[in-house]
Design an enzyme around this catalytic site. Structure first.
Site, PDB file in Angstrom:
ATOM      1  N   GLY A 264       0.827  -1.197   0.000  1.00  0.00           N
ATOM      2  CA  GLY A 264       0.000   0.000   0.000  1.00  0.00           C
ATOM      3  C   GLY A 264       0.862   1.247   0.000  1.00  0.00           C
ATOM      4  O   GLY A 264       2.017   1.217   0.447  1.00  0.00           O
TER       5      GLY A 264
ATOM      6  N   GLN B 284       2.960  10.012   1.420  1.00  0.00           N
ATOM      7  CA  GLN B 284       4.268   9.345   1.481  1.00  0.00           C
ATOM      8  C   GLN B 284       5.184   9.746   0.332  1.00  0.00           C
ATOM      9  O   GLN B 284       6.388   9.557   0.411  1.00  0.00           O
ATOM     10  CB  GLN B 284       4.093   7.812   1.457  1.00  0.00           C
ATOM     11  CG  GLN B 284       3.471   7.259   2.728  1.00  0.00           C
ATOM     12  CD  GLN B 284       3.376   5.756   2.647  1.00  0.00           C
ATOM     13  OE1 GLN B 284       2.397   5.220   2.151  1.00  0.00           O
ATOM     14  NE2 GLN B 284       4.399   5.067   3.112  1.00  0.00           N
TER      15      GLN B 284
ATOM     16  N   CYS C  57       6.166  -0.378   6.974  1.00  0.00           N
ATOM     17  CA  CYS C  57       5.740   0.787   6.206  1.00  0.00           C
ATOM     18  C   CYS C  57       6.904   1.240   5.331  1.00  0.00           C
ATOM     19  O   CYS C  57       8.039   1.274   5.792  1.00  0.00           O
ATOM     20  CB  CYS C  57       5.339   1.904   7.169  1.00  0.00           C
ATOM     21  SG  CYS C  57       4.851   3.421   6.352  1.00  0.00           S
ATOM     22  N   LEU C  58       6.612   1.591   4.082  1.00  0.00           N
ATOM     23  CA  LEU C  58       7.674   2.040   3.181  1.00  0.00           C
ATOM     24  C   LEU C  58       8.328   3.326   3.694  1.00  0.00           C
ATOM     25  O   LEU C  58       9.462   3.619   3.338  1.00  0.00           O
ATOM     26  CB  LEU C  58       7.122   2.252   1.769  1.00  0.00           C
ATOM     27  CG  LEU C  58       6.599   0.985   1.071  1.00  0.00           C
ATOM     28  CD1 LEU C  58       5.995   1.336  -0.281  1.00  0.00           C
ATOM     29  CD2 LEU C  58       7.693  -0.059   0.912  1.00  0.00           C
TER      30      LEU C  58
ATOM     31  N   HIS D  82      -4.175   1.249   7.899  1.00  0.00           N
ATOM     32  CA  HIS D  82      -2.801   1.777   7.916  1.00  0.00           C
ATOM     33  C   HIS D  82      -2.674   2.946   6.927  1.00  0.00           C
ATOM     34  O   HIS D  82      -2.139   4.005   7.267  1.00  0.00           O
ATOM     35  CB  HIS D  82      -1.837   0.638   7.550  1.00  0.00           C
ATOM     36  CG  HIS D  82      -0.400   1.033   7.410  1.00  0.00           C
ATOM     37  ND1 HIS D  82       0.602   0.526   8.215  1.00  0.00           N
ATOM     38  CD2 HIS D  82       0.217   1.888   6.543  1.00  0.00           C
ATOM     39  CE1 HIS D  82       1.761   1.069   7.858  1.00  0.00           C
ATOM     40  NE2 HIS D  82       1.556   1.894   6.842  1.00  0.00           N
ATOM     41  N   GLU D  83      -3.192   2.749   5.705  1.00  0.00           N
ATOM     42  CA  GLU D  83      -3.054   3.793   4.675  1.00  0.00           C
ATOM     43  C   GLU D  83      -3.905   5.013   5.003  1.00  0.00           C
ATOM     44  O   GLU D  83      -3.472   6.147   4.782  1.00  0.00           O
ATOM     45  CB  GLU D  83      -3.415   3.238   3.291  1.00  0.00           C
ATOM     46  CG  GLU D  83      -2.542   2.085   2.794  1.00  0.00           C
ATOM     47  CD  GLU D  83      -1.044   2.355   2.875  1.00  0.00           C
ATOM     48  OE1 GLU D  83      -0.627   3.518   2.752  1.00  0.00           O
ATOM     49  OE2 GLU D  83      -0.291   1.391   3.093  1.00  0.00           O
TER      50      GLU D  83
ATOM     51  N   HIS E 217      -2.197   7.358   7.265  1.00  0.00           N
ATOM     52  CA  HIS E 217      -1.243   8.268   6.608  1.00  0.00           C
ATOM     53  C   HIS E 217      -1.910   9.582   6.216  1.00  0.00           C
ATOM     54  O   HIS E 217      -1.280  10.638   6.236  1.00  0.00           O
ATOM     55  CB  HIS E 217      -0.659   7.624   5.344  1.00  0.00           C
ATOM     56  CG  HIS E 217       0.488   6.682   5.594  1.00  0.00           C
ATOM     57  ND1 HIS E 217       1.666   7.098   6.170  1.00  0.00           N
ATOM     58  CD2 HIS E 217       0.642   5.363   5.332  1.00  0.00           C
ATOM     59  CE1 HIS E 217       2.497   6.045   6.254  1.00  0.00           C
ATOM     60  NE2 HIS E 217       1.894   4.992   5.761  1.00  0.00           N
TER      61      HIS E 217
HETATM   62 NI    NI Z   1       2.750   3.063   5.611  1.00  0.00          NI
END
Ligand code: NI
Length: 174
Positions: A46, A51, A91-92, A133-134, A137
């Site tokens: 995701g 991000q 997480c990226l 989670h997304e 963000h």
């Molecule tokens: Ni993330």
């Protein structure tokens, strides 16, 4: 298409509340494609627009066919949450850590699709966790804010040599 630079924890932009998407136009559709390419390139499931430094309520997800598939969520809104599940998350934007986070096991999420339709998505398990989670963000929240425990990814099974090779590989990337 192009891959985009992913911001990492510590960057204040990740803490901003994202703005609603006002218009679905060519530029937005191109952004969606670039976000998907960036997510696949980074082996993520995701990615949210903040991000990559864009303040828009836009999320791309691909948890794999067996877990519910791939979605583009424009202006997502979680309207129902049920149950609870604790699972390991990464997480990226927090590349070196993972941790256990408690989330709702079932959610209902309203969102606009790229063709402009307002839809309702009912999700369990990994897909539900990923959407939560997304969507966090978009509110400037990272999983490390909610994690019950955090550990370095490499500590688990990688040797120091592997870790060093990985860092080298990362530096080699654009
Ligand atoms: Ni993330």
């Amino acid at each position: 298409m192009a891959t985009l630079k992913i911001l990492t924890a510590g960057d204040p932009f990740l803490r901003k509340i994202a703005q609603p998407v006002e218009r679905i136009d060519k530029k937005l559709l191109r952004l969606i494609k670039d976000m998907q390419e960036t997510m696949y390139e980074a082996d993520g499931v995701g990615l949210a627009a903040p991000q990559i430094g864009i303040s828009k309520r836009l999320v791309v997800i691909d948890v794999g066919e067996e877990n519910g598939g791939s979605f583009v969520l424009i202006n997502p809104e979680i309207i129902k949450k049920e149950g609870s599940v604790v699972s390991g998350e990464g997480c990226l934007s927090v590349p070196d850590f993972e941790g256990d986070v408690e989330r709702a096991e079932y959610i209902e999420c309203e969102f606009t699709s790229p063709n402009g339709k307002r839809l309702l998505l009912q999700a369990h398990g990994l897909l539900a966790v990923c959407i939560q989670h997304e969507c966090d963000h978009l509110e400037g929240i990272l999983f490390i804010d909610k994690a019950q425990s955090l550990s370095r990814k490499e500590a688990k099974d990688d040797t120091i040599e592997k870790f060093a090779a990985k860092q080298k590989h990362k530096r080699g990337r654009k």
